[in-house]
Design a protein around this motif. Sequence first.
Motif, PDB file in Angstrom:
ATOM      1  N   LYS A  48       0.834  -1.199   0.000  1.00 40.94           N
ATOM      2  CA  LYS A  48       0.000   0.000   0.000  1.00 40.94           C
ATOM      3  C   LYS A  48       0.870   1.251   0.000  1.00 40.94           C
ATOM      4  CE  LYS A  48      -4.019   2.044   2.250  1.00 40.94           C
ATOM      5  NZ  LYS A  48      -5.007   1.910   3.340  1.00 40.94           N
ATOM      6  N   PRO A  49       0.628   2.195  -0.918  1.00 42.75           N
ATOM      7  CA  PRO A  49       1.432   3.428  -0.970  1.00 42.75           C
ATOM      8  C   PRO A  49       1.273   4.254   0.306  1.00 42.75           C
ATOM      9  CG  PRO A  49       0.139   3.136  -2.978  1.00 42.75           C
ATOM     10  CD  PRO A  49      -0.375   2.138  -1.994  1.00 42.75           C
ATOM     11  N   SER A  50       2.318   4.958   0.673  1.00 39.65           N
ATOM     12  CA  SER A  50       2.307   5.790   1.881  1.00 39.65           C
ATOM     13  C   SER A  50       2.549   7.253   1.510  1.00 39.65           C
ATOM     14  CB  SER A  50       3.379   5.315   2.857  1.00 39.65           C
ATOM     15  OG  SER A  50       3.465   6.180   3.960  1.00 39.65           O
ATOM     16  N   TYR A  51       1.823   8.151   2.228  1.00 37.77           N
ATOM     17  CA  TYR A  51       1.983   9.591   2.019  1.00 37.77           C
ATOM     18  C   TYR A  51       2.995  10.187   3.001  1.00 37.77           C
ATOM     19  CZ  TYR A  51      -2.045   9.691  -1.123  1.00 37.77           C
ATOM     20  OH  TYR A  51      -2.890   9.479  -2.188  1.00 37.77           O
ATOM     21  N   ILE A  52       3.555   9.347   3.849  1.00 41.36           N
ATOM     22  CA  ILE A  52       4.488   9.846   4.865  1.00 41.36           C
ATOM     23  C   ILE A  52       5.693  10.511   4.229  1.00 41.36           C
ATOM     24  CG2 ILE A  52       6.034   9.136   6.729  1.00 41.36           C
ATOM     25  CD1 ILE A  52       4.035   6.969   7.451  1.00 41.36           C
ATOM     26  N   LEU A  53       6.197   9.870   3.165  1.00 39.28           N
ATOM     27  CA  LEU A  53       7.385  10.425   2.502  1.00 39.28           C
ATOM     28  C   LEU A  53       7.102  11.801   1.914  1.00 39.28           C
ATOM     29  CD1 LEU A  53      10.324   9.742   1.765  1.00 39.28           C
ATOM     30  CD2 LEU A  53       9.479   8.849  -0.412  1.00 39.28           C
ATOM     31  N   ALA A 108      10.832  22.973  -1.265  1.00 35.55           N
ATOM     32  CA  ALA A 108       9.998  22.160  -0.371  1.00 35.55           C
ATOM     33  C   ALA A 108       8.628  21.891  -0.990  1.00 35.55           C
ATOM     34  CB  ALA A 108       9.851  22.867   0.978  1.00 35.55           C
ATOM     35  N   VAL A 109       8.005  22.943  -1.547  1.00 30.41           N
ATOM     36  CA  VAL A 109       6.667  22.792  -2.148  1.00 30.41           C
ATOM     37  C   VAL A 109       6.711  21.881  -3.357  1.00 30.41           C
ATOM     38  CG1 VAL A 109       4.813  24.010  -3.355  1.00 30.41           C
ATOM     39  CG2 VAL A 109       5.818  25.004  -1.290  1.00 30.41           C
ATOM     40  N   VAL A 110       7.694  22.086  -4.236  1.00 24.95           N
ATOM     41  CA  VAL A 110       7.822  21.237  -5.432  1.00 24.95           C
ATOM     42  C   VAL A 110       8.052  19.783  -5.039  1.00 24.95           C
ATOM     43  CG1 VAL A 110       9.273  20.730  -7.440  1.00 24.95           C
ATOM     44  CG2 VAL A 110       8.617  23.092  -6.932  1.00 24.95           C
ATOM     45  N   SER A 111       8.922  19.576  -4.047  1.00 22.30           N
ATOM     46  CA  SER A 111       9.184  18.210  -3.577  1.00 22.30           C
ATOM     47  C   SER A 111       7.907  17.570  -3.049  1.00 22.30           C
ATOM     48  CB  SER A 111      10.249  18.218  -2.478  1.00 22.30           C
ATOM     49  OG  SER A 111      11.465  18.741  -2.955  1.00 22.30           O
ATOM     50  N   PHE A 112       7.150  18.372  -2.264  1.00 22.26           N
ATOM     51  CA  PHE A 112       5.894  17.851  -1.716  1.00 22.26           C
ATOM     52  C   PHE A 112       4.916  17.484  -2.822  1.00 22.26           C
ATOM     53  CE2 PHE A 112       1.489  18.789  -0.525  1.00 22.26           C
ATOM     54  CZ  PHE A 112       1.309  17.854   0.489  1.00 22.26           C
ATOM     55  N   LEU A 113       4.772  18.369  -3.820  1.00 18.74           N
ATOM     56  CA  LEU A 113       3.828  18.109  -4.909  1.00 18.74           C
ATOM     57  C   LEU A 113       4.223  16.871  -5.711  1.00 18.74           C
ATOM     58  CD1 LEU A 113       3.169  21.742  -6.232  1.00 18.74           C
ATOM     59  CD2 LEU A 113       1.594  20.258  -4.957  1.00 18.74           C
ATOM     60  N   ILE A 114       5.521  16.754  -6.010  1.00 20.31           N
ATOM     61  CA  ILE A 114       5.985  15.589  -6.787  1.00 20.31           C
ATOM     62  C   ILE A 114       5.714  14.294  -6.032  1.00 20.31           C
ATOM     63  CG2 ILE A 114       8.035  14.410  -7.668  1.00 20.31           C
ATOM     64  CD1 ILE A 114       9.196  17.173  -8.337  1.00 20.31           C
ATOM     65  N   LEU A 115       6.078  14.284  -4.758  1.00 21.95           N
ATOM     66  CA  LEU A 115       5.895  13.068  -3.956  1.00 21.95           C
ATOM     67  C   LEU A 115       4.412  12.773  -3.713  1.00 21.95           C
ATOM     68  CD1 LEU A 115       8.777  13.618  -1.393  1.00 21.95           C
ATOM     69  CD2 LEU A 115       8.685  11.887  -3.187  1.00 21.95           C
ATOM     70  N   PHE A 116       3.625  13.847  -3.495  1.00 21.50           N
ATOM     71  CA  PHE A 116       2.190  13.660  -3.258  1.00 21.50           C
ATOM     72  C   PHE A 116       1.500  13.101  -4.491  1.00 21.50           C
ATOM     73  CE2 PHE A 116      -2.217  15.069  -3.236  1.00 21.50           C
ATOM     74  CZ  PHE A 116      -2.635  14.637  -1.986  1.00 21.50           C
ATOM     75  N   LEU A 117       1.816  13.677  -5.655  1.00 24.69           N
ATOM     76  CA  LEU A 117       1.216  13.197  -6.900  1.00 24.69           C
ATOM     77  C   LEU A 117       1.653  11.765  -7.208  1.00 24.69           C
ATOM     78  CD1 LEU A 117       1.560  16.394  -9.129  1.00 24.69           C
ATOM     79  CD2 LEU A 117      -0.536  15.447  -8.117  1.00 24.69           C
ATOM     80  N   SER A 118       2.910  11.457  -6.908  1.00 24.79           N
ATOM     81  CA  SER A 118       3.401  10.087  -7.114  1.00 24.79           C
ATOM     82  C   SER A 118       2.660   9.109  -6.213  1.00 24.79           C
ATOM     83  CB  SER A 118       4.903  10.042  -6.838  1.00 24.79           C
ATOM     84  OG  SER A 118       5.385   8.710  -6.929  1.00 24.79           O
TER      85      SER A 118
END
Length: 285
Positions: A48-53, A108-118
């Motif tokens: 199961k994918p995690s949003y923690i990262l 930070a925002v770009v990293s969050f968006l990339i990881l969140f969308l992934s």
Amino acid sequence: MDEINRDTLVMHLSDVRALEIAKVKLIEKLNQNNYKIKMLGYHRIFQKPSYILAIVLPVILTIFFSAVSYFLSETIFFPYLFDRNHNPVYPQYEIYIKISVISIIVIAVVSFLILFLSASSKTVKYNRMVAEDNERVEREKQEIQKLQGEINESISKLKEVNTLLPEIYSINIIPRQYRNVNGICYLYDYMSTSQQSLESAFLNYNVNKINVSVNRIIEQQSEMLLQQYVANTRLEAMERHNKKMLSQLSNIEQNSATAAKYSAITAANAKAITFFEGYNFLKNS
């Protein structure tokens, strides 16, 4: 065994051979269906994918780049922006600080968006795979029920043939060491393709050679042999002929023991034919 009419003996061996092959096929089908059931109806395990990262990594990056920015400012940039009395040499130094802060926030925002969308994409894929897996399990439950029905039918038929064979063997035409699928197939083949006696068949029996040959026949031709047997026994004219022949031989025979054997062979033939009336139980085996 010469007191038994040759055609009668071949017919008897044909009955027993068909039953022995059916027994092998039933056991084979039972094993196959049990194996299939073991391979069906279980849920696959998906990660199961995690949003923690997506939350933790941007925070770590923010702290990291803030520390780097502070270090660079203190050791490299600030000495050029202020004099020894901490008076600004370049009044625009605030711009550099703002640029640094904004850069850290953007990273930070770009990293969050990339990881969140992934993570979101992986979650959609995960949910789809779980749904497909649940559908597969539901379909396989129906298949399991079907296989279980076939297993129950095979068990019933196997019990029937295991009861019928000892009863037929008790007529004592076939010696004990030949009361198996290899021995019976050999005797039938020998007697139906030659004019030699049954005693001659016993003398020419080679266990190792026969086992290899019969195993190959069972593997490649068993279904055809059974279908052929069933087709022959379902011919009403042949069935009437067999009963008439056995009845006449039994009546003519003066030896009461031999007459009893003819009667027993007649009964065995009728039971074998009845057993194979439900021949559908062997299809798709």
